[in-house]
Design a protein around this motif. Structure first.
Motif, PDB file in Angstrom:
ATOM      1  N   ARG B  93      -0.580 -10.584   4.184  1.00 32.51           N
ATOM      2  CA  ARG B  93      -1.054  -9.683   5.241  1.00 32.51           C
ATOM      3  C   ARG B  93      -0.367  -9.956   6.574  1.00 32.51           C
ATOM      4  O   ARG B  93      -0.060  -9.043   7.328  1.00 32.51           O
ATOM      5  CB  ARG B  93      -2.569  -9.799   5.402  1.00 32.51           C
ATOM      6  N   LEU B  94      -0.137 -11.224   6.844  1.00 34.67           N
ATOM      7  CA  LEU B  94       0.554 -11.571   8.083  1.00 34.67           C
ATOM      8  C   LEU B  94       1.990 -11.040   8.051  1.00 34.67           C
ATOM      9  O   LEU B  94       2.474 -10.468   9.033  1.00 34.67           O
ATOM     10  CB  LEU B  94       0.554 -13.090   8.276  1.00 34.67           C
ATOM     11  N   GLU B  95       2.662 -11.201   6.909  1.00 34.60           N
ATOM     12  CA  GLU B  95       4.028 -10.668   6.778  1.00 34.60           C
ATOM     13  C   GLU B  95       4.036  -9.171   7.062  1.00 34.60           C
ATOM     14  O   GLU B  95       4.873  -8.674   7.813  1.00 34.60           O
ATOM     15  CB  GLU B  95       4.550 -10.900   5.355  1.00 34.60           C
ATOM     16  N   GLU B  96       3.077  -8.456   6.469  1.00 36.37           N
ATOM     17  CA  GLU B  96       3.015  -7.007   6.651  1.00 36.37           C
ATOM     18  C   GLU B  96       2.755  -6.658   8.117  1.00 36.37           C
ATOM     19  O   GLU B  96       3.396  -5.775   8.687  1.00 36.37           O
ATOM     20  CB  GLU B  96       1.921  -6.411   5.759  1.00 36.37           C
ATOM     21  N   ALA B  97       1.812  -7.390   8.732  1.00 35.57           N
ATOM     22  CA  ALA B  97       1.467  -7.093  10.129  1.00 35.57           C
ATOM     23  C   ALA B  97       2.655  -7.355  11.056  1.00 35.57           C
ATOM     24  O   ALA B  97       2.853  -6.632  12.041  1.00 35.57           O
ATOM     25  CB  ALA B  97       0.261  -7.933  10.557  1.00 35.57           C
ATOM     26  N   LEU B  98       3.440  -8.382  10.742  1.00 35.24           N
ATOM     27  CA  LEU B  98       4.593  -8.703  11.587  1.00 35.24           C
ATOM     28  C   LEU B  98       5.793  -7.816  11.250  1.00 35.24           C
ATOM     29  O   LEU B  98       6.736  -7.726  12.032  1.00 35.24           O
ATOM     30  CB  LEU B  98       4.997 -10.176  11.403  1.00 35.24           C
ATOM     31  N   GLY B  99       5.758  -7.179  10.070  1.00 38.44           N
ATOM     32  CA  GLY B  99       6.900  -6.374   9.635  1.00 38.44           C
ATOM     33  C   GLY B  99       8.155  -7.204   9.440  1.00 38.44           C
ATOM     34  O   GLY B  99       9.272  -6.760   9.717  1.00 38.44           O
ATOM     35  N   THR B 100       7.953  -8.421   8.946  1.00 38.02           N
ATOM     36  CA  THR B 100       9.093  -9.347   8.809  1.00 38.02           C
ATOM     37  C   THR B 100       9.580  -9.402   7.375  1.00 38.02           C
ATOM     38  O   THR B 100       8.780  -9.285   6.440  1.00 38.02           O
ATOM     39  CB  THR B 100       8.681 -10.774   9.246  1.00 38.02           C
ATOM     40  N   PRO B 101      10.889  -9.589   7.169  1.00 32.32           N
ATOM     41  CA  PRO B 101      11.369  -9.823   5.804  1.00 32.32           C
ATOM     42  C   PRO B 101      11.105 -11.263   5.340  1.00 32.32           C
ATOM     43  O   PRO B 101      11.274 -11.568   4.168  1.00 32.32           O
ATOM     44  CB  PRO B 101      12.877  -9.567   5.911  1.00 32.32           C
ATOM     45  N   ALA B 102      10.700 -12.122   6.270  1.00 29.55           N
ATOM     46  CA  ALA B 102      10.432 -13.518   5.902  1.00 29.55           C
ATOM     47  C   ALA B 102       9.233 -13.590   4.970  1.00 29.55           C
ATOM     48  O   ALA B 102       8.333 -12.753   5.021  1.00 29.55           O
ATOM     49  CB  ALA B 102      10.172 -14.351   7.151  1.00 29.55           C
ATOM     50  N   LYS B 103       9.255 -14.599   4.097  1.00 29.53           N
ATOM     51  CA  LYS B 103       8.113 -14.851   3.219  1.00 29.53           C
ATOM     52  C   LYS B 103       7.396 -16.082   3.760  1.00 29.53           C
ATOM     53  O   LYS B 103       8.022 -17.124   3.947  1.00 29.53           O
ATOM     54  CB  LYS B 103       8.593 -15.082   1.789  1.00 29.53           C
ATOM     55  N   ILE B 104       6.116 -15.932   4.004  1.00 30.08           N
ATOM     56  CA  ILE B 104       5.373 -16.995   4.682  1.00 30.08           C
ATOM     57  C   ILE B 104       4.320 -17.590   3.753  1.00 30.08           C
ATOM     58  O   ILE B 104       3.494 -16.866   3.197  1.00 30.08           O
ATOM     59  CB  ILE B 104       4.686 -16.465   5.960  1.00 30.08           C
ATOM     60  N   ASP B 263      12.950 -22.517   3.109  1.00 35.89           N
ATOM     61  CA  ASP B 263      14.067 -22.753   4.034  1.00 35.89           C
ATOM     62  C   ASP B 263      13.609 -23.550   5.250  1.00 35.89           C
ATOM     63  O   ASP B 263      14.328 -24.409   5.727  1.00 35.89           O
ATOM     64  CB  ASP B 263      14.648 -21.412   4.489  1.00 35.89           C
ATOM     65  N   ILE B 264      12.427 -23.223   5.743  1.00 33.37           N
ATOM     66  CA  ILE B 264      11.920 -23.839   6.972  1.00 33.37           C
ATOM     67  C   ILE B 264      10.521 -24.389   6.708  1.00 33.37           C
ATOM     68  O   ILE B 264       9.673 -23.677   6.157  1.00 33.37           O
ATOM     69  CB  ILE B 264      11.825 -22.793   8.106  1.00 33.37           C
ATOM     70  N   ILE B 265      10.291 -25.622   7.097  1.00 35.26           N
ATOM     71  CA  ILE B 265       8.960 -26.221   6.928  1.00 35.26           C
ATOM     72  C   ILE B 265       8.457 -26.653   8.302  1.00 35.26           C
ATOM     73  O   ILE B 265       9.148 -27.380   9.023  1.00 35.26           O
ATOM     74  CB  ILE B 265       8.990 -27.410   5.950  1.00 35.26           C
ATOM     75  N   ILE B 266       7.266 -26.184   8.633  1.00 37.23           N
ATOM     76  CA  ILE B 266       6.754 -26.324  10.002  1.00 37.23           C
ATOM     77  C   ILE B 266       5.405 -27.030   9.987  1.00 37.23           C
ATOM     78  O   ILE B 266       4.534 -26.708   9.176  1.00 37.23           O
ATOM     79  CB  ILE B 266       6.570 -24.914  10.636  1.00 37.23           C
ATOM     80  N   GLY B 267       5.228 -27.976  10.885  1.00 35.46           N
ATOM     81  CA  GLY B 267       3.921 -28.623  10.999  1.00 35.46           C
ATOM     82  C   GLY B 267       3.617 -28.983  12.435  1.00 35.46           C
ATOM     83  O   GLY B 267       4.537 -29.230  13.233  1.00 35.46           O
ATOM     84  N   CYS B 268       2.342 -29.008  12.775  1.00 36.51           N
ATOM     85  CA  CYS B 268       1.966 -29.464  14.105  1.00 36.51           C
ATOM     86  C   CYS B 268       2.084 -30.993  14.126  1.00 36.51           C
ATOM     87  O   CYS B 268       1.989 -31.647  13.093  1.00 36.51           O
ATOM     88  CB  CYS B 268       0.551 -29.016  14.460  1.00 36.51           C
ATOM     89  N   ALA B 269       2.300 -31.535  15.320  1.00 38.07           N
ATOM     90  CA  ALA B 269       2.504 -32.980  15.418  1.00 38.07           C
ATOM     91  C   ALA B 269       1.738 -33.552  16.598  1.00 38.07           C
ATOM     92  O   ALA B 269       1.947 -33.162  17.742  1.00 38.07           O
ATOM     93  CB  ALA B 269       3.994 -33.282  15.554  1.00 38.07           C
ATOM     94  N   ARG B 405      13.431 -13.448  12.065  1.00 39.32           N
ATOM     95  CA  ARG B 405      14.015 -12.911  10.819  1.00 39.32           C
ATOM     96  C   ARG B 405      13.994 -11.401  10.820  1.00 39.32           C
ATOM     97  O   ARG B 405      14.787 -10.765  10.144  1.00 39.32           O
ATOM     98  CB  ARG B 405      13.263 -13.409   9.581  1.00 39.32           C
ATOM     99  N   LYS B 406      13.024 -10.841  11.544  1.00 37.62           N
ATOM    100  CA  LYS B 406      12.932  -9.387  11.645  1.00 37.62           C
ATOM    101  C   LYS B 406      14.191  -8.859  12.323  1.00 37.62           C
ATOM    102  O   LYS B 406      14.726  -7.822  11.934  1.00 37.62           O
ATOM    103  CB  LYS B 406      11.696  -9.066  12.488  1.00 37.62           C
ATOM    104  N   GLU B 407      14.648  -9.601  13.331  1.00 35.63           N
ATOM    105  CA  GLU B 407      15.863  -9.186  14.045  1.00 35.63           C
ATOM    106  C   GLU B 407      17.095  -9.346  13.172  1.00 35.63           C
ATOM    107  O   GLU B 407      17.965  -8.485  13.131  1.00 35.63           O
ATOM    108  CB  GLU B 407      16.026 -10.014  15.326  1.00 35.63           C
ATOM    109  N   THR B 408      17.145 -10.479  12.446  1.00 34.42           N
ATOM    110  CA  THR B 408      18.356 -10.749  11.664  1.00 34.42           C
ATOM    111  C   THR B 408      18.281 -10.145  10.272  1.00 34.42           C
ATOM    112  O   THR B 408      19.300 -10.044   9.588  1.00 34.42           O
ATOM    113  CB  THR B 408      18.568 -12.266  11.500  1.00 34.42           C
ATOM    114  N   GLY B 409      17.074  -9.750   9.837  1.00 38.60           N
ATOM    115  CA  GLY B 409      16.918  -9.185   8.496  1.00 38.60           C
ATOM    116  C   GLY B 409      16.961 -10.211   7.378  1.00 38.60           C
ATOM    117  O   GLY B 409      16.995  -9.860   6.207  1.00 38.60           O
ATOM    118  N   GLU B 410      16.960 -11.492   7.712  1.00 40.28           N
ATOM    119  CA  GLU B 410      17.030 -12.535   6.682  1.00 40.28           C
ATOM    120  C   GLU B 410      15.671 -12.761   6.026  1.00 40.28           C
ATOM    121  O   GLU B 410      14.676 -12.945   6.717  1.00 40.28           O
ATOM    122  CB  GLU B 410      17.446 -13.873   7.298  1.00 40.28           C
TER     123      GLU B 410
END
Lengths: 461, 461
Positions: B93-104, B263-269, B405-410
């Motif tokens: 749902r977040l991907e759809e709301a952001l309109g991003t090609p990224a998979k989250i 590709d990218i792994i993100i965590g709070c620190a 990613r939305k900008e780059t289409g990746e």
């Protein structure tokens, strides 16, 4: 820890195993629940009369007592997938701690942000409101679980959400209010000066701490006087029990997959949404003569509609703007003690469950608040989950039943509904820890005052 | 909703797939994290010196930088089964709301009563304390997640639990305290008059709102002066990152089963417990040259140890009773603004993560509080889960990366750690809703005050 090889601590069905249809237990009841009556004519409410209050499709569901399975729209199932199927848990540690031969399972509905099972019906009701092109919905909330669930569902579908929150809860639970605001809902303490009925109640009882019946009146008034709005309710109604059947259907599928047949099924009961949802498919089997189960409704001794109420037609709300429902009731003017923590404070009970209880198909018992919190704390420490006060009524009786099996040595299988978590109920837990919690059981005279408000007409006693 | 057929919203491993060993990333690091130093001799702390503070087996884990896999005792795995494996969620749902090609994707650690990943290490540490025959443990807690987790774990193992809670959190979060009491812990606001170090700090700074560094000093003092007690810590230490590797191991197993390579792994620190645990197995692959990933540590702009701190030996606590650790630090006297909500308020950072960051193996960024809460609310409304402020730092950057990613289409694949829920953080949400939240970024002069407290000795700059 002694565990059974094929039975994990938490059993999850696959998302693809989510039920595709709700089960409507009325279809299998020989004695149907009595219809809602128009308080003016004392005739059954028609779909046309209900349309102004509820969404069209929900009116159909409310009145349909013959269709056994009603398909769940795909879009609702998509939202269910965000938090369902919910786990069926085996209470291995609790069994060990109690030293009981009983096997204890619980269906845990608390692992979603609303913190309870209420989201199951909130999503359905918001979906139908959106489908009908409405702008928004109004509702009441007591402890706040339903209001939170509805605010989430409305946020998903882009609907406005106006919540009337029982004043005592509004003041004791500012964080519940803040969660609802996070989801974009407006929250008003009830009774309020924003409605005719609220102003009237405040004029008569300026110090009232509010009640569900009163908040319902306000929410209905706003819904019926604002174009594009309808009223929605989180319990009591037939449609709500229908949506909540998803709990029982998942439970039954999971138990069947594990090869387990329950003997006793236990649920807490306020308006009946959780209990009705949990037991529906099992009750269906019992009604059709396919299996037998003991069902136990657990209610608070401070609001004992099943165990001390009357089975009559009564108003659903304090303002008497709603239809009459035949149910076990303490009278629409009954307000539980403000010392009573959590939900389960509605004066009446689902008409479906009332009829089933009246027909001897299920049992009911009431438990006192302090013993409920003892069970809650015991459960939290052993099973790790901090339960809602509401759910802890079922825990209390599940523990008691398990301890009885210890005496008899019977390895009965107990299933109970763990409807939600207690993260927003810490004021009540604090009272319990500080020894300031009381049992606040109404006297016969207290109850009589409530009964005096039940409408009199031929055959209604 | 467009979904991929083989990828559910929530992917659960079976309980039998729980990791059987923790992964110790130090074993694969060429540049090992620098050892703890005795502040008196400036020599590496020996096991014997650490034994008085920590449990024996935890000292071994703290010092072991060569064993790659350390078996998880069966009894710990039994307790893990009460709430693990945790789900790996696809944010369709977040991907759809952001309109991003990224998979989250996000690994959700909040579905347990402690409300966060902290329980993973709490259970391990309580287990070893019990095994050693101790009576109890002491600790500090900031936002309260660690204290809650430890009180639960101690309740499971029948250990006494004394929690020193940063005063500002103690006052803002009375309900956290009440949950800890439910599990039988004692909770003292820090600084307190119950310790020498507390009395000293209060004499010098009577109006202090407290800090983690100060609460650590108090907890260590009580542990080392009370027979049968040891000190335990919920972050920063090597042993904690080891236990938290269960997060990353499950994540990797789940992604492998789904056939997904991130590709990218993100965590709070804050101290690094969640980030270190999440990335460890992936970092191991990177260190061994088997795969490449981008790792992003996200810290609050109000407590920016990675992005504005120094990589030197520093005190772990305000009272300077603990060993020196080499880490990115703001100085043990640094106290983030009381307007900073939630956790992530420690002045230093895990030595392991500090070394990896110093060696260019991971990135770090800082984000401002108001933009974090914007992301939190957006996430809550779309994905349904109300996130903890801490976790929302990772959400902020995950959303930002997805929008790029939305900008780059990746169609990059992003995984982030959703460490916990925000049910006990509603005061902060309220501030945000009321427009009263500020970004409280320290000035260079503020930071200099902290740096001034860093010990001077040859080579330490």
């Amino acid at each position: 820890m002694k565990t059974e090889a094929n039975i994990p601590y938490k059993f999850y069905l696959e998302e693809s195993e989510l039920p595709t249809a709700w089960y409507n237990v009325r279809a299998d009841m020989k004695n149907k629940p009595a219809p809602l009556l128009n308080p003016g004519t004392l005739k059954p409410m028609t779909a046309k009369e209900l349309d102004g209050v509820f969404c069209d499709e929900l009116v159909q569901q409310e009145l349909d007592d013959t269709t056994a399975y009603i398909p769940i729209p795909d879009e609702i199932r998509e939202y269910y997938r965000m938090y369902r199927p919910s786990p069926l848990c085996r209470a291995y540690r609790l069994e060990e701690a109690l030293g009981t031969p009983a096997k204890i399972y619980y269906k845990f509905e608390g692992n979603n942000t609303s913190g309870s099972h209420k989201l199951n019906s909130a999503i359905a009701q918001a979906y139908y409101a959106k489908k009908q092109g409405l702008k928004g919905v109004t509702t009441e909330t007591g402890a706040g679980q339903w209001g939170t669930a509805l605010s989430m569902a409305c946020s998903y579908f882009g609907l406005d959400c106006k919540v009337y929150m029982v004043k005592v809860s509004y003041e004791q639970k500012p964080f519940r209010r803040e969660v609802m605001r996070t989801y974009g809902a407006s929250v008003t303490p009830s009774p309020s000066m924003t409605t005719n009925v609220g102003r009237k109640i405040l004029a008569e009882h300026p110090d009232t701490t509010g009640s569900l019946g009163c908040a319902i009146s306000e929410a209905v008034e706003v819904a019926t006087s604002t174009p594009g709005y309808r009223y929605v309710l989180g319990s009591v109604l037939n449609q709500v029990l229908l949506h909540q059947s998803v709990i029982g259907l998942e439970t039954k599928t999971a138990l069947d997959k594990l090869g387990v047949k329950p003997d006793i099924i236990i649920g807490c009961a306020g308006g009946g949404s959780n209990l009705g949802g949990l037991i529906s498919p099992f009750m269906g089997e019992k009604l059709r003569g396919e299996a037998d189960y003991r069902f136990i409704a657990v209610e608070p001794a401070s609001c004992p509609s099943f165990t001390r109420g009357k089975f009559v037609y009564d108003f659903c709300d304090t303002g008497m703007v709603c239809p009459l429902a035949k149910m076990y009731t303490l009278g629409s003017g009954f307000i539980p003690s403000p010392n009573h923590a959590g939900g389960l404070r509605y004066h009446g009970m689902s008409s479906i469950l009332s009829q089933l209880y009246h027909d001897g198909l299920m049992e009911a018992t009431s438990v006192e608040q302090t013993s409920v919190f003892e069970a809650a704390e015991q459960f939290a420490r052993i099973e790790g989950i901090l339960p809602a006060p509401e759910s802890s009524h079922a825990i209390r009786v599940a523990i008691d039943e398990a301890l009885k099996r210890k005496e008899t040595g019977e390895a009965k299988t107990i299933v109970f509904g763990l409807t939600g978590t207690g993260y927003f109920d810490m004021v009540a837990y604090e009272k319990f820890h500080d020894g300031k919690m009381t049992d606040c059981i109404p006297t016969d005279a207290d109850l009589q005052k409530g009964f005096d408000g039940i409408p009199h007409f031929p055959g209604n006693e």
